[in-house]
Design a protein around this motif. Structure first.
Motif, mmCIF file in Angstrom:
data_model
loop_
_atom_site.group_PDB
_atom_site.id
_atom_site.type_symbol
_atom_site.label_atom_id
_atom_site.label_comp_id
_atom_site.label_asym_id
_atom_site.label_seq_id
_atom_site.Cartn_x
_atom_site.Cartn_y
_atom_site.Cartn_z
ATOM 1 N N THR A 27 0.855 -1.184 0.000
ATOM 2 C CA THR A 27 0.000 0.000 0.000
ATOM 3 C C THR A 27 0.893 1.237 0.000
ATOM 4 O O THR A 27 1.783 1.371 0.840
ATOM 5 C CB THR A 27 -0.928 -0.003 1.231
ATOM 6 O OG1 THR A 27 -1.767 -1.153 1.155
ATOM 7 C CG2 THR A 27 -1.783 1.255 1.272
ATOM 8 N N PRO A 29 0.911 5.120 0.452
ATOM 9 C CA PRO A 29 0.155 6.297 0.881
ATOM 10 C C PRO A 29 0.348 7.478 -0.072
ATOM 11 O O PRO A 29 1.353 7.551 -0.782
ATOM 12 C CB PRO A 29 0.742 6.627 2.257
ATOM 13 C CG PRO A 29 1.470 5.403 2.685
ATOM 14 C CD PRO A 29 1.904 4.708 1.433
ATOM 15 N N THR A 32 3.878 9.279 -1.542
ATOM 16 C CA THR A 32 5.011 8.367 -1.588
ATOM 17 C C THR A 32 5.753 8.517 -2.913
ATOM 18 O O THR A 32 5.140 8.531 -3.973
ATOM 19 C CB THR A 32 4.536 6.903 -1.460
ATOM 20 O OG1 THR A 32 3.832 6.753 -0.234
ATOM 21 C CG2 THR A 32 5.692 5.929 -1.507
ATOM 22 N N THR A 60 2.949 9.607 -5.594
ATOM 23 C CA THR A 60 1.532 9.235 -5.693
ATOM 24 C C THR A 60 0.648 10.425 -5.311
ATOM 25 O O THR A 60 0.940 11.139 -4.367
ATOM 26 C CB THR A 60 1.199 8.033 -4.787
ATOM 27 O OG1 THR A 60 1.522 8.355 -3.444
ATOM 28 C CG2 THR A 60 1.953 6.790 -5.213
ATOM 29 N N THR A 63 -3.667 7.455 -2.214
ATOM 30 C CA THR A 63 -3.235 6.145 -1.741
ATOM 31 C C THR A 63 -3.534 5.099 -2.807
ATOM 32 O O THR A 63 -4.636 5.048 -3.344
ATOM 33 C CB THR A 63 -3.950 5.784 -0.425
ATOM 34 O OG1 THR A 63 -3.615 6.762 0.565
ATOM 35 C CG2 THR A 63 -3.536 4.406 0.060
ATOM 36 N N TYR A 65 -3.586 1.072 -3.211
ATOM 37 C CA TYR A 65 -3.579 -0.132 -2.387
ATOM 38 C C TYR A 65 -2.828 -1.271 -3.060
ATOM 39 O O TYR A 65 -2.750 -1.352 -4.284
ATOM 40 C CB TYR A 65 -5.011 -0.532 -2.036
ATOM 41 C CG TYR A 65 -5.664 0.495 -1.152
ATOM 42 C CD1 TYR A 65 -5.379 0.538 0.201
ATOM 43 C CD2 TYR A 65 -6.498 1.463 -1.685
ATOM 44 C CE1 TYR A 65 -5.939 1.510 1.021
ATOM 45 C CE2 TYR A 65 -7.069 2.439 -0.882
ATOM 46 C CZ TYR A 65 -6.780 2.455 0.469
ATOM 47 O OH TYR A 65 -7.330 3.427 1.272
#
Length: 139
Positions: A27, A29, A32, A60, A63, A65
């Motif tokens: 994952t 966030p 990132t 990113t 988020t 996943y």
């Protein structure tokens, strides 16, 4: 008729329907910066990036996943300047060089124009984010 032919081809040759796409290995966030360890290749019928060089080094937006395909619209260049950050603000013209402190009013990546408030005069100017995180005022 076309749907029937497509369904028949996909049933007989399922490997044609699946393509190697990049997915999140964990994952990720929002914010990132992606590294090679954050990516894995998966066979999926869902669209996504296929070349790791299109994702590595980008940040990113939201988020992502684990196991989800990575799309270009989920990524952006990494932010070097954050809103409300105190930054070095420079102005250059010929032999004239002025440097002062400013407060960033927006987030910004290298090459982007953002609004900055000159701390001394409280005037708002537009400046370009430099690769080192400093800001250069455009005329």
């Amino acid at each position: 008729m076309n749907r029937i032919i497509l369904a028949l081809v996909m049933a007989l040759f399922p490997s044609l329907a699946l393509a190697g796409v990049l997915a999140a290995a964990r994952t990720l966030p929002a914010g990132t910066v992606i590294t090679a360890a954050d990516l894995r290749a998966e066979n999926s019928d869902r669209p996504g990036l296929t070349d790791p060089s299109q994702a590595i080094g980008l940040q990113t937006r939201i988020t992502i996943y684990e196991g989800r395909p990575i799309h270009a619209n989920l990524l952006r260049p990494p932010r070097l300047v954050s809103r409300n950050q105190i930054v070095r603000l420079s102005f250059h013209r010929a032999a004239l060089r002025i440097e002062t402190e400013g407060r960033a009013l927006d987030d910004g990546a290298a090459g982007e124009l953002i609004r900055v408030m000159n701390v001394g005069s409280r005037n708002t100017v537009t400046a370009r984010v430099q690769p080192d995180g400093s800001l250069l005022i455009n005329d």
